[in-house]
Structures are given as C-alpha cells and as structure tokens.
Design a protein around this motif. Sequence first.
Motif, PDB file in Angstrom:
ATOM      1  N   GLU A  55      -4.623   1.084   4.254  1.00  0.00           N
ATOM      2  CA  GLU A  55      -4.153   1.383   5.741  1.00  0.00           C
ATOM      3  C   GLU A  55      -4.041  -0.155   6.296  1.00  0.00           C
ATOM      4  O   GLU A  55      -4.987  -1.100   6.198  1.00  0.00           O
ATOM      5  CB  GLU A  55      -5.300   1.980   6.767  1.00  0.00           C
ATOM      6  CG  GLU A  55      -5.314   3.336   6.466  1.00  0.00           C
ATOM      7  CD  GLU A  55      -6.068   4.200   7.217  1.00  0.00           C
ATOM      8  OE1 GLU A  55      -6.876   3.686   8.201  1.00  0.00           O
ATOM      9  OE2 GLU A  55      -6.425   5.337   6.963  1.00  0.00           O
ATOM     10  N   ALA A  56      -2.985  -0.330   7.170  1.00  0.00           N
ATOM     11  CA  ALA A  56      -2.726  -1.805   7.641  1.00  0.00           C
ATOM     12  C   ALA A  56      -1.661  -1.621   8.658  1.00  0.00           C
ATOM     13  O   ALA A  56      -0.809  -0.855   8.729  1.00  0.00           O
ATOM     14  CB  ALA A  56      -2.268  -2.715   6.615  1.00  0.00           C
ATOM     15  N   ALA A  57      -1.504  -2.509   9.660  1.00  0.00           N
ATOM     16  CA  ALA A  57      -0.727  -2.501  10.758  1.00  0.00           C
ATOM     17  C   ALA A  57       0.568  -3.566  10.579  1.00  0.00           C
ATOM     18  O   ALA A  57       1.454  -3.419  10.979  1.00  0.00           O
ATOM     19  CB  ALA A  57      -1.351  -2.676  12.089  1.00  0.00           C
ATOM     20  N   GLY A  58      -0.256  -4.450   9.591  1.00  0.00           N
ATOM     21  CA  GLY A  58       1.061  -5.496   9.304  1.00  0.00           C
ATOM     22  C   GLY A  58       0.912  -5.832   7.800  1.00  0.00           C
ATOM     23  O   GLY A  58      -0.018  -5.946   7.307  1.00  0.00           O
ATOM     24  N   ILE A  59       1.984  -5.836   7.144  1.00  0.00           N
ATOM     25  CA  ILE A  59       2.419  -6.399   5.941  1.00  0.00           C
ATOM     26  C   ILE A  59       3.109  -7.852   5.812  1.00  0.00           C
ATOM     27  O   ILE A  59       4.192  -7.940   6.295  1.00  0.00           O
ATOM     28  CB  ILE A  59       3.206  -5.349   4.893  1.00  0.00           C
ATOM     29  CG1 ILE A  59       2.765  -3.945   5.376  1.00  0.00           C
ATOM     30  CG2 ILE A  59       3.058  -5.718   3.631  1.00  0.00           C
ATOM     31  CD1 ILE A  59       1.382  -3.637   4.829  1.00  0.00           C
ATOM     32  N   PHE A  60       2.431  -8.843   5.328  1.00  0.00           N
ATOM     33  CA  PHE A  60       2.973 -10.001   5.150  1.00  0.00           C
ATOM     34  C   PHE A  60       3.180 -10.436   3.767  1.00  0.00           C
ATOM     35  O   PHE A  60       2.151 -10.587   3.038  1.00  0.00           O
ATOM     36  CB  PHE A  60       1.901 -11.199   6.025  1.00  0.00           C
ATOM     37  CG  PHE A  60       1.842 -11.027   7.338  1.00  0.00           C
ATOM     38  CD1 PHE A  60       2.584 -11.874   8.276  1.00  0.00           C
ATOM     39  CD2 PHE A  60       0.785 -10.153   7.769  1.00  0.00           C
ATOM     40  CE1 PHE A  60       2.427 -11.636   9.532  1.00  0.00           C
ATOM     41  CE2 PHE A  60       0.760  -9.817   9.215  1.00  0.00           C
ATOM     42  CZ  PHE A  60       1.625 -10.639  10.004  1.00  0.00           C
ATOM     43  N   LYS A  74       6.299   2.651  12.786  1.00  0.00           N
ATOM     44  CA  LYS A  74       5.799   1.316  12.408  1.00  0.00           C
ATOM     45  C   LYS A  74       4.942   1.322  11.459  1.00  0.00           C
ATOM     46  O   LYS A  74       4.690   2.494  11.062  1.00  0.00           O
ATOM     47  CB  LYS A  74       5.327   0.682  13.668  1.00  0.00           C
ATOM     48  CG  LYS A  74       4.089   1.649  14.145  1.00  0.00           C
ATOM     49  CD  LYS A  74       3.430   0.759  15.374  1.00  0.00           C
ATOM     50  CE  LYS A  74       2.312   1.542  15.725  1.00  0.00           C
ATOM     51  NZ  LYS A  74       1.490   0.897  17.099  1.00  0.00           N
ATOM     52  N   VAL A  75       4.605   0.261  10.593  1.00  0.00           N
ATOM     53  CA  VAL A  75       3.938   0.215   9.601  1.00  0.00           C
ATOM     54  C   VAL A  75       2.184   0.896   9.738  1.00  0.00           C
ATOM     55  O   VAL A  75       1.885   0.457  10.642  1.00  0.00           O
ATOM     56  CB  VAL A  75       3.738  -0.953   8.840  1.00  0.00           C
ATOM     57  CG1 VAL A  75       2.603  -1.224   7.894  1.00  0.00           C
ATOM     58  CG2 VAL A  75       5.084  -1.509   8.388  1.00  0.00           C
ATOM     59  N   THR A  76       1.842   1.709   8.718  1.00  0.00           N
ATOM     60  CA  THR A  76       0.609   2.128   8.735  1.00  0.00           C
ATOM     61  C   THR A  76      -0.166   1.906   7.493  1.00  0.00           C
ATOM     62  O   THR A  76      -1.354   1.906   7.341  1.00  0.00           O
ATOM     63  CB  THR A  76       0.601   3.709   9.159  1.00  0.00           C
ATOM     64  OG1 THR A  76       1.231   4.388   7.696  1.00  0.00           O
ATOM     65  CG2 THR A  76       1.282   4.362  10.499  1.00  0.00           C
ATOM     66  N   GLY A  77       0.491   1.376   6.483  1.00  0.00           N
ATOM     67  CA  GLY A  77      -0.205   1.181   5.220  1.00  0.00           C
ATOM     68  C   GLY A  77       0.708   0.947   4.082  1.00  0.00           C
ATOM     69  O   GLY A  77       2.127   0.865   4.124  1.00  0.00           O
ATOM     70  N   VAL A  78       0.226   0.660   3.020  1.00  0.00           N
ATOM     71  CA  VAL A  78       1.022   0.462   1.788  1.00  0.00           C
ATOM     72  C   VAL A  78       0.422   1.329   0.617  1.00  0.00           C
ATOM     73  O   VAL A  78      -0.968   1.499   0.577  1.00  0.00           O
ATOM     74  CB  VAL A  78       1.142  -1.080   1.482  1.00  0.00           C
ATOM     75  CG1 VAL A  78       1.678  -1.782   2.312  1.00  0.00           C
ATOM     76  CG2 VAL A  78      -0.402  -1.808   1.413  1.00  0.00           C
ATOM     77  N   LYS A  79       1.267   1.764  -0.245  1.00  0.00           N
ATOM     78  CA  LYS A  79       0.932   2.201  -1.592  1.00  0.00           C
ATOM     79  C   LYS A  79       0.866   1.065  -2.661  1.00  0.00           C
ATOM     80  O   LYS A  79       1.309   0.310  -2.674  1.00  0.00           O
ATOM     81  CB  LYS A  79       1.777   3.282  -1.922  1.00  0.00           C
ATOM     82  CG  LYS A  79       1.783   4.580  -1.141  1.00  0.00           C
ATOM     83  CD  LYS A  79       2.629   5.657  -1.679  1.00  0.00           C
ATOM     84  CE  LYS A  79       2.814   6.943  -0.755  1.00  0.00           C
ATOM     85  NZ  LYS A  79       3.687   8.017  -1.208  1.00  0.00           N
ATOM     86  N   VAL A  80      -0.414   1.306  -3.464  1.00  0.00           N
ATOM     87  CA  VAL A  80      -0.692   0.225  -4.356  1.00  0.00           C
ATOM     88  C   VAL A  80      -0.834   0.977  -5.648  1.00  0.00           C
ATOM     89  O   VAL A  80      -1.719   1.946  -5.585  1.00  0.00           O
ATOM     90  CB  VAL A  80      -2.200  -0.700  -3.900  1.00  0.00           C
ATOM     91  CG1 VAL A  80      -2.275  -1.601  -4.736  1.00  0.00           C
ATOM     92  CG2 VAL A  80      -1.771  -1.151  -2.348  1.00  0.00           C
ATOM     93  N   THR A 132       3.895  -0.565  -3.934  1.00  0.00           N
ATOM     94  CA  THR A 132       4.879   0.057  -4.463  1.00  0.00           C
ATOM     95  C   THR A 132       5.582   0.806  -3.556  1.00  0.00           C
ATOM     96  O   THR A 132       6.453   1.369  -3.559  1.00  0.00           O
ATOM     97  CB  THR A 132       4.296   1.374  -5.395  1.00  0.00           C
ATOM     98  OG1 THR A 132       3.332   2.188  -4.910  1.00  0.00           O
ATOM     99  CG2 THR A 132       3.570   0.822  -6.707  1.00  0.00           C
ATOM    100  N   GLU A 133       4.991   0.749  -2.185  1.00  0.00           N
ATOM    101  CA  GLU A 133       5.751   1.379  -1.093  1.00  0.00           C
ATOM    102  C   GLU A 133       5.065   0.980   0.192  1.00  0.00           C
ATOM    103  O   GLU A 133       4.123   0.953   0.175  1.00  0.00           O
ATOM    104  CB  GLU A 133       5.945   3.011  -1.001  1.00  0.00           C
ATOM    105  CG  GLU A 133       6.478   3.633  -0.048  1.00  0.00           C
ATOM    106  CD  GLU A 133       6.500   5.134  -0.051  1.00  0.00           C
ATOM    107  OE1 GLU A 133       7.524   5.685   0.823  1.00  0.00           O
ATOM    108  OE2 GLU A 133       6.349   5.557  -0.965  1.00  0.00           O
ATOM    109  N   VAL A 134       5.741   0.614   1.302  1.00  0.00           N
ATOM    110  CA  VAL A 134       5.371   0.399   2.460  1.00  0.00           C
ATOM    111  C   VAL A 134       5.624   1.741   3.376  1.00  0.00           C
ATOM    112  O   VAL A 134       6.604   2.350   3.528  1.00  0.00           O
ATOM    113  CB  VAL A 134       6.230  -0.824   3.223  1.00  0.00           C
ATOM    114  CG1 VAL A 134       5.701  -0.942   4.841  1.00  0.00           C
ATOM    115  CG2 VAL A 134       6.322  -1.905   2.316  1.00  0.00           C
ATOM    116  N   VAL A 135       4.566   2.153   3.950  1.00  0.00           N
ATOM    117  CA  VAL A 135       4.658   3.395   4.637  1.00  0.00           C
ATOM    118  C   VAL A 135       4.340   3.376   6.176  1.00  0.00           C
ATOM    119  O   VAL A 135       3.757   2.443   6.434  1.00  0.00           O
ATOM    120  CB  VAL A 135       3.232   4.186   4.071  1.00  0.00           C
ATOM    121  CG1 VAL A 135       3.327   5.694   4.643  1.00  0.00           C
ATOM    122  CG2 VAL A 135       3.434   4.427   2.636  1.00  0.00           C
ATOM    123  N   GLY A 136       4.906   4.166   6.755  1.00  0.00           N
ATOM    124  CA  GLY A 136       4.603   4.052   8.348  1.00  0.00           C
ATOM    125  C   GLY A 136       5.728   5.278   8.997  1.00  0.00           C
ATOM    126  O   GLY A 136       6.266   5.970   8.472  1.00  0.00           O
TER     127      GLY A 136
END
Length: 308
Positions: free
Chosen positions: A229-234, A211-217, A204-208
């Motif tokens: 938590e994640a450093a990269g979203i592919f 730079k990216v720190t994670g995603v809301k799901v 629902t959202e890419v957070v950072g």
Amino acid sequence: MTKQYDVVIIGAGPAGMTAALYASRANLSVVMLDRGIYGGQMNNTADIENFPGFKSVLGPDLSKDMYESSTQFGAEYAYGSVESIRDDGATKLVKTDMGDEFEAKVVIIGTGSEYKKLGVPGEEDFSGRGVSYCAVCDGAFFKGTDVVVVGGGDSAIEEGLYLTQLASKVTVIHRRDQLRAQKIIQDRAFANPKMEFVWNSNVTEVVGEGKVTGVKVNNNQTGEDSFIEAAGIFIYVGVKPMTAAFADLGILDEQGWIPTDDHMHTKVPGILAVGDVRKKDLRQITTAVGDGGVAGQQAYEYIQALND
C-alpha cells in the motif's frame, strides 16, 4: 526555402523560452522550434511550489506566462521535431521533420530529458496522480503518507532520504539484493528508521482508483507476488537525454548528455546547450531558467564577435 535567423532555439521549455527572451531583447532574430506545445514538462505538472515569486502556480499557467514573456520582443515559435544540425562554421543549418530548414549563426539546444519508465500497467494512467519521477517536485503532496521508491541507485536512495522528511514511511523496491548507490548514501538510508527495503523484486502494476493506492510486486527469486500500500510511487530507474538528433555533432558524452562550460557553450563554436539536456546535477525550472539567461546573452556576445 531556408529561413534565416540569428538564433535558432531547439526546445521551448523554460530554458529555451528564457534564452529566447534574452536573445530577442538584445535585438537578435530568434525562432524557437518544438515538437509540441511550449512549456515542456511544466505542462504535465499540476502545481509548482518551488518557483520563486509563486506560492503555487499551475504548470500550464506558468508555461503560458513564460511564453508570452519570451515572445514580447519578437521571438517566433514554430512546430517541428529537429532531425539534424549541420555545422557550416559561421552558420548552422537546422532541418525538421516538417521539411523546414533554418539557418542561424547560433543554435541553442534545449530539448530536455525524459525519465525512463517501468512500462507496467497503471504507470501512465496514474502519472501525476500518485506516480512521480521527482521527489523534490512532488514530495510535499505526500506528507504523512506511505510512499514507495523504485530503484537502487544514487538518485533513488537520495530522493528516498529526502522523502523521509515528509512521508510516514518510505519503502524502497529494488530488483537486486543490494543497492547500487554510493556506500555513504546507503549507510544513511539503512540508518533511517523511516526507510524499509524490499529486495529482489519488480513492480508489476501500479494500482489505484482515481489516485494511487499501491503497487503489485513480484519477487524475482521466489516468484511470490505481493501488494504494498502506498499513496505515492516515485520511480528512479534512470533518465535519458533527448539528443539522438545531435549524435553526429560530436558534442554528446557516452550517456548522450551534452557537456558545456559555464557559459553554456558546447565543443562546437556557435552551438550551446541549456536546461535538462545538459550534464548537471539538479534539473529544475529554476536551473533551466538560469541556463537560458546565460545562453541568450552568450548568443549575443558570440554574434558580436563574429561581426567584429
């Protein structure tokens, strides 16, 4: 006034520029048409590490070098988004949104493709700063980190498996409760200790911050929200070709890709296709350059045959 050329190339990415180089070097008059700056998606890539001859090169720098090479034998460049191609047999008429008309014996289509977007907050903001649509291109930047893959088809799972060679952990987020990928690919993924799966869920959202720190799901079954938590979203929710302007030519398949033979010819004589717009497996700068070289030479041979 209609401008006349031997070859009109639609798209000035690596495929189109290479085709321009080969065709103009064969003493053909060539114009490249593009709706933006030359280079295409290379301009959106900070570091390119998989193009032969360079350990690493900035995308905009490689675009500039390719452009200078592609125009050294007289190929021209013009702005404009192509609205239609009319097949008049021995010649083709290309019309742009700028009101320009170009007549040519050969048209080479190199308009490329674009990744489908999730359309969620943060996706555009962090593009190139943690959000990627190509593991082969960008995976090396995420060595030793946790990454997320969004999607459940062949591309998503294959790229996820590729990322396990680099990342510490790969979390696959899929909106359904089972993958759509081929069973053999699924079996490899489920057997890989670095891969985890989050089912029935949507990002629902890419957070950072910078730079990216994670995603809301969001779990689409329970309604529960969570944060990963994640450093990269592919993101692998599909790729679409940029071919709407060519629908009337009868050269597209059911998904809008352009099938060609090994010489880049489409179903219509005198119309070729190169690069990411073609129906093929690997879409990289290297494969685009190869397509362009073949098409540039084929343009010369086709025109020679017309003149015989």
